[in-house]
Write a protein that holds these residues in place. Structure first.
Motif, PDB file in Angstrom:
ATOM      1  N   CYS A   1       1.111  -1.516   0.738  1.00 20.55           N
ATOM      2  CA  CYS A   1       0.053   0.254  -0.148  1.00 20.55           C
ATOM      3  C   CYS A   1       1.208   1.475   0.002  1.00 20.55           C
ATOM      4  O   CYS A   1       0.833   1.847  -0.521  1.00 20.55           O
ATOM      5  CB  CYS A   1      -0.543   0.027   1.041  1.00 20.55           C
TER       6      CYS A   1
ATOM      7  N   SER B   1      -7.697  -2.654   1.962  1.00 23.28           N
ATOM      8  CA  SER B   1      -7.105  -1.001   2.459  1.00 23.28           C
ATOM      9  C   SER B   1      -7.509   0.215   1.578  1.00 23.28           C
ATOM     10  O   SER B   1      -7.511   1.162   2.326  1.00 23.28           O
ATOM     11  CB  SER B   1      -5.700  -1.876   2.791  1.00 23.28           C
TER      12      SER B   1
ATOM     13  N   GLU C   1     -10.272   2.870   2.199  1.00 18.52           N
ATOM     14  CA  GLU C   1      -9.665   4.862   2.852  1.00 18.52           C
ATOM     15  C   GLU C   1      -9.867   5.357   2.162  1.00 18.52           C
ATOM     16  O   GLU C   1      -9.724   6.797   2.157  1.00 18.52           O
ATOM     17  CB  GLU C   1      -8.373   4.505   3.223  1.00 18.52           C
TER      18      GLU C   1
ATOM     19  N   SER D   1      -6.029   1.130   7.016  1.00 19.12           N
ATOM     20  CA  SER D   1      -5.547   1.717   6.256  1.00 19.12           C
ATOM     21  C   SER D   1      -4.270   2.455   6.320  1.00 19.12           C
ATOM     22  O   SER D   1      -3.380   3.144   7.560  1.00 19.12           O
ATOM     23  CB  SER D   1      -6.138   4.006   6.753  1.00 19.12           C
TER      24      SER D   1
ATOM     25  N   THR E   1      -2.433   3.703   4.300  1.00 18.33           N
ATOM     26  CA  THR E   1      -1.938   5.581   4.196  1.00 18.33           C
ATOM     27  C   THR E   1      -1.936   6.574   4.713  1.00 18.33           C
ATOM     28  O   THR E   1      -0.825   8.215   5.355  1.00 18.33           O
ATOM     29  CB  THR E   1      -2.590   5.752   3.222  1.00 18.33           C
ATOM     30  N   THR E   2      -2.905   6.504   6.154  1.00 16.92           N
ATOM     31  CA  THR E   2      -3.553   7.158   7.076  1.00 16.92           C
ATOM     32  C   THR E   2      -3.169   7.259   8.223  1.00 16.92           C
ATOM     33  O   THR E   2      -3.309   7.708   9.562  1.00 16.92           O
ATOM     34  CB  THR E   2      -4.970   7.997   6.528  1.00 16.92           C
TER      35      THR E   2
END
Length: 826
Positions: free
Chosen positions: A491, A685, A689, A775, A777-778
């Motif tokens: 990711c 995922s 998100e 997530s 990414t976050t």
């Protein structure tokens, strides 16, 4: 287990009635499910219905069933149907005067392992959501209910007060009596010899007593489901296996009680146990299962049993003896070894056969006495109303394709289901039995790169990629697994650089011919693009106003379109796209097998692809949601600028033979851009998100477009489309649910996966999770789910019961990744 009653005078009277030559519906099969379907058809107002039974009612596998009943299931909808069924039995007794032999002393559920404890606590939370009883007991409390059980080594005990068992013959006859009271006809000793479809879609059913002309056939023939299917020229993926349970002599400790003992569900011990008269009934699903009648059930089989073979289930019985020492001292009164018929995933095959008109099936039901009422109701609704009220796709017979269920696959999967009957089905679990069935040309190459594969509509597809000396071995559990870290790397690399996802298993269609645009407009709810290269997203609206499908459609020429949808639902959707539903001039061709594809996504995707093509990929020439045929790496490519990752990206489709060359070109050109291969667990995922829903999770026939944020894609200005009238009836209704997103605190290193109950802090149930994922990414755990609409804009706290434990959750008013779509459209 109760023997077939001798007193069948009321059913003998049926045979004296004049044989009817016509009916609205003919149900073939007089077992539990067939009689339930007949009963529910009459309850919905269809009186001109007939049931045909080749022998006596309950023949086959119904009469010898242990007939245990329970409410909770891993699937929320099946839980609903099982609770409906359990309540229905008392109603049947009142309606018909026929005893169903209901015993509900409750059931004790035991957990020996941490994962089983998680499972039971998850179900206890769901029970609170459903408003039913399923609660934890101390060992002292459990021993008061069942003093025979040794609770040593038990981590957790749950009690279901409504658990128990019924009389298989009594229930079946109650359904039959109720149906007959409502106008149905039942003909015993009347096998269906032939079935023939007329030009108008109605059917002739040939029997020894005459031919019945009917509008609709239901194959509920159980052990003979394969044979009845063959009469109509289709196949069902079913396999028969032996199953044993034993009944003991009287046990003094039981005989001395003035009450009935609760049953014992010790699934880690791999057996089931309940009281039978003053003894015990104990059954097991052994590892060394036995097939029977692999090539077809004998037509003269009825109420026979097989010779017992207790050596096969000895390990299971010994574990039961350790748990209940009184069992070890008891003699064996009788052994029941009879046939059961299994599907490749132990779930029913239910619904209309897509390739035939007016032909329904309901076969392969294993926990039949827990599900008989619910499945009978759902199928009757499908027949009478055109669609059931609940999303039943996991039991829809269309989940299996005609061209990828060979006997070897069915046998392997049936044995796996049988021998692991009590094994926990973990989130995202993939089982290896019978695989691979179908692979793409890059299968071995992806395996070299480290792909760990799953199965989707028969196709092997990458779940995740093992890197840095990590073993490419999958694992499962309720808590985060080792592959979580591989997914995290995938990711992050895609979001920061570029990733390649194999999307070959998307359902792909080509629609062409005079009137193609008009036909698509008549089926799908959105307005179809009129300019070449333009695309749209469109729901397919169901007959109750819900979402029967969602598709991406792009125009590639005059009356020429490509369409992309859910791979697992391709056969399901063929019910809407069949030749009877479109003009002869319009051709619809499935390209799922012919075309392979990759999604190249991430901030460096444009740079990577530009090295392989002369086509200008800039936003000015190739904006978001446009499509072109291009040359890329010397290959003919259909490129669609869209990505389910929610990032800048293109879907690239090629002929199957060109897939290896395309992959090598992408990997070679992508090396300097730090390209990575990305699997479907990463896609989960990434899409969560971004706030993207998925068909079968967020989008289903149960939910209206306005409840899931798709109302803008339903163009009521069009004169007509499938489901328009139904949507018009509900479009202004108050919302029943609202799809929302949560950020969840996860102190236990576990994320929501779907089905978890959502509560307010005061314990009020308000909804459930549809999808969950971390997530990367976050860096937060996310859950998408449905809650009461009056709470959708609320800033108050929520609790999501992951692992059956409360986890604080905060409502998000927008997706955490790229909520404005700047990356996606940049």
């Amino acid at each position: 287990m109760v023997e077939v009653p001798d007193d069948l005078e009321q059913f003998d009277a049926m045979s004296d009635e004049k044989f009817k030559s016509h009916a609205q519906v003919v149900v073939i099969g007089g077992g539990l499910i067939g009689c339930s379907i007949l009963y529910h058809l009459t309850k919905l107002g269809w009186k001109d219905v007939i049931l045909l039974e080749r022998d006596e009612l309950t023949s086959g596998s119904t009469w010898h069933a242990a007939a245990n009943i329970h409410g909770l299931h891993d699937s929320n909808n099946i839980s609903r149907l099982q609770y409906y069924t359990m309540k229905l039995y008392e109603q049947l007794e009142e309606e018909t005067g026929q005893s169903c032999g209901i015993f509900q002393p409750g059931s004790l559920y035991l957990a020996q392992t941490k994962d089983r404890e998680h499972q039971l606590r998850i179900q206890a939370a769901k029970a609170r959501y459903f408003g039913v009883e399923f609660h934890e007991l101390t060992q002292t409390e459990a021993a008061e209910l069942n003093p025979l059980v040794n609770f040593d080594g038990i981590r957790c005990i749950m009690f279901e007060p409504d658990g128990g068992n019924v009389d298989p013959s009594g229930v079946t006859h109650a359904y039959a009596i109720g149906a007959r009271q409502n106008g149905a006809k039942i003909y015993r000793f009347t096998p269906a010899l032939e079935t023939h479809m007329r030009a108008d879609g109605s059917w002739d059913v040939v029997t020894p007593k005459g031919t019945i002309h009917t509008q609709i056939i239901v194959n509920a023939a159980g052990l003979w489901g394969r044979e009845v299917a063959g009469l109509a020229g289709y196949q069902l993926p079913l396999m028969t296996m032996e199953h044993q349970y034993l009944v003991t002599d009287d046990i003094p400790e039981i005989a001395g009680l003035d009450r009935r003992l609760p049953s014992v569900s010790d699934r880690d011990g791999e057996y089931y146990m309940r009281q039978e008269v003053n003894g015990l009934l104990v059954g097991a699903y052994e590892k060394d299962g036995r097939f029977w009648a692999e090539d077809g059930t004998p037509l003269d089989f009825g109420h026979e049993l097989f010779s017992d073979d207790l050596d096969r289930i000895e390990p299971n019985i010994l574990r039961a003896c350790e748990r209940v020492p009184a069992l070890a001292r008891a003699g064996i009164k009788k052994v029941i070894n009879g046939p059961m018929i299994w599907t490749p995933d132990a779930a029913a095959l239910y619904g209309p056969v897509p390739e035939l008109k007016n032909y329904f099936v309901c076969n392969g039901i294993i926990p039949g006495f827990s599900q008989s009422g619910g499945l009978g109701l759902m199928l009757a609704q499908w027949i009478v109303d055109g669609e059931p009220e609940l999303d039943m796709f996991p039991w829809d017979m269309a989940r299996y394709g005609l061209d990828w269920t060979p006997k070897s696959f069915v046998k392997a999967r049936a044995l796996d289901c049988y021998s692991h009957r009590f094994k926990i089905h973990f989130p995202y679990e993939e089982r290896d039995a019978g695989r691979p069935v179908r692979t793409r040309p890059v299968y071995e190459r992806e395996k070299e790169i480290g792909a760990v594969f799953g199965l989707n509509a028969s196709w092997e597809h990458p779940l995740w990629y093992a890197k840095d000396d990590v073993e490419p071995i999958d694992s499962y559990g309720y808590e985060r697994q080792p592959w979580w870290w591989a997914v995290r790397q995938e990711c992050k690399t895609l979001r920061e650089h570029v990733g390649i996802l194999d999307i070959s298993n998307f359902a792909k269609y080509e629609i062409r011919g005079d009137g193609a645009q008009d036909w698509l407009n008549s089926i799908l709810a959105n307005r179809m693009p009129t300019k070449t290269g333009r695309s749209c997203l469109s729901p397919l609206v169901g007959l109750r106003g819900g979402i029967a499908g969602d598709f991406t459609v792009t125009k590639v020429g005059e009356d020429h379109y490509y369409m992309f949808g859910s791979a697992m639902a391709e056969r399901y959707h063929s019910r809407y796209f069949g030749i009877d539903n479109r003009p002869e001039s319009v051709e619809l061709i499935s390209r799922t097998k012919d075309w392979c594809g990759f999604n190249v996504a991430g901030p460096k995707s444009r740079a990577l692809l530009s090295e392989l093509t002369d086509t200008d990929l800039s936003n000015g020439n190739f904006p978001f949601f446009r499509s072109q045929h291009i040359k890329l790496a010397g290959l003919d490519i259909f490129a669609l600028r869209v990505s389910f990752t929610g990032d800048l990206g293109w879907e690239l489709y090629v002929k199957e033979a060109d897939q290896p060359a395309l992959l090598e070109a992408l990997l070679s050109a992508g090396e300097k851009h730090r390209v990575t291969m990305v699997g479907s667990r990463s896609l989960l995922s990434l899409r969560v998100e971004k706030g993207y829903g998925s068909w079968g999770r967020e989008y289903s026939p149960e939910f209206w477009p306005q409840e899931v944020g798709l109302a803008s894609l339903v163009k009521m200005s069009k004169p007509d489309f499938h489901g328009r009238a139904a949507y018009q009836d509900v479009q202004d209704n108050a919302l029943r649910y609202k799809l929302v997103m949560f950020s969840v605190e996860t102190p236990h290193e576990a994320d929501a996966s779907g089905g978890e109950a959502i509560f307010l802090p005061d314990g009020t149930p308000v909804g459930y999770v549809s999808t969950g994922a971390y997530s990367h990414t976050t860096d937060q755990s996310l859950a998408m789910g449905f809650i009461k609409p009056n709470l959708a804009g609320d800033s108050q706290d929520f609790e999501i019961f992951i692992l059956g434990l409360p986890h604080k959750a905060r409502l998000l008013n927008k997706p955490p990744f790229d909520p404005e779509g700047l990356r996606l459209k940049g």
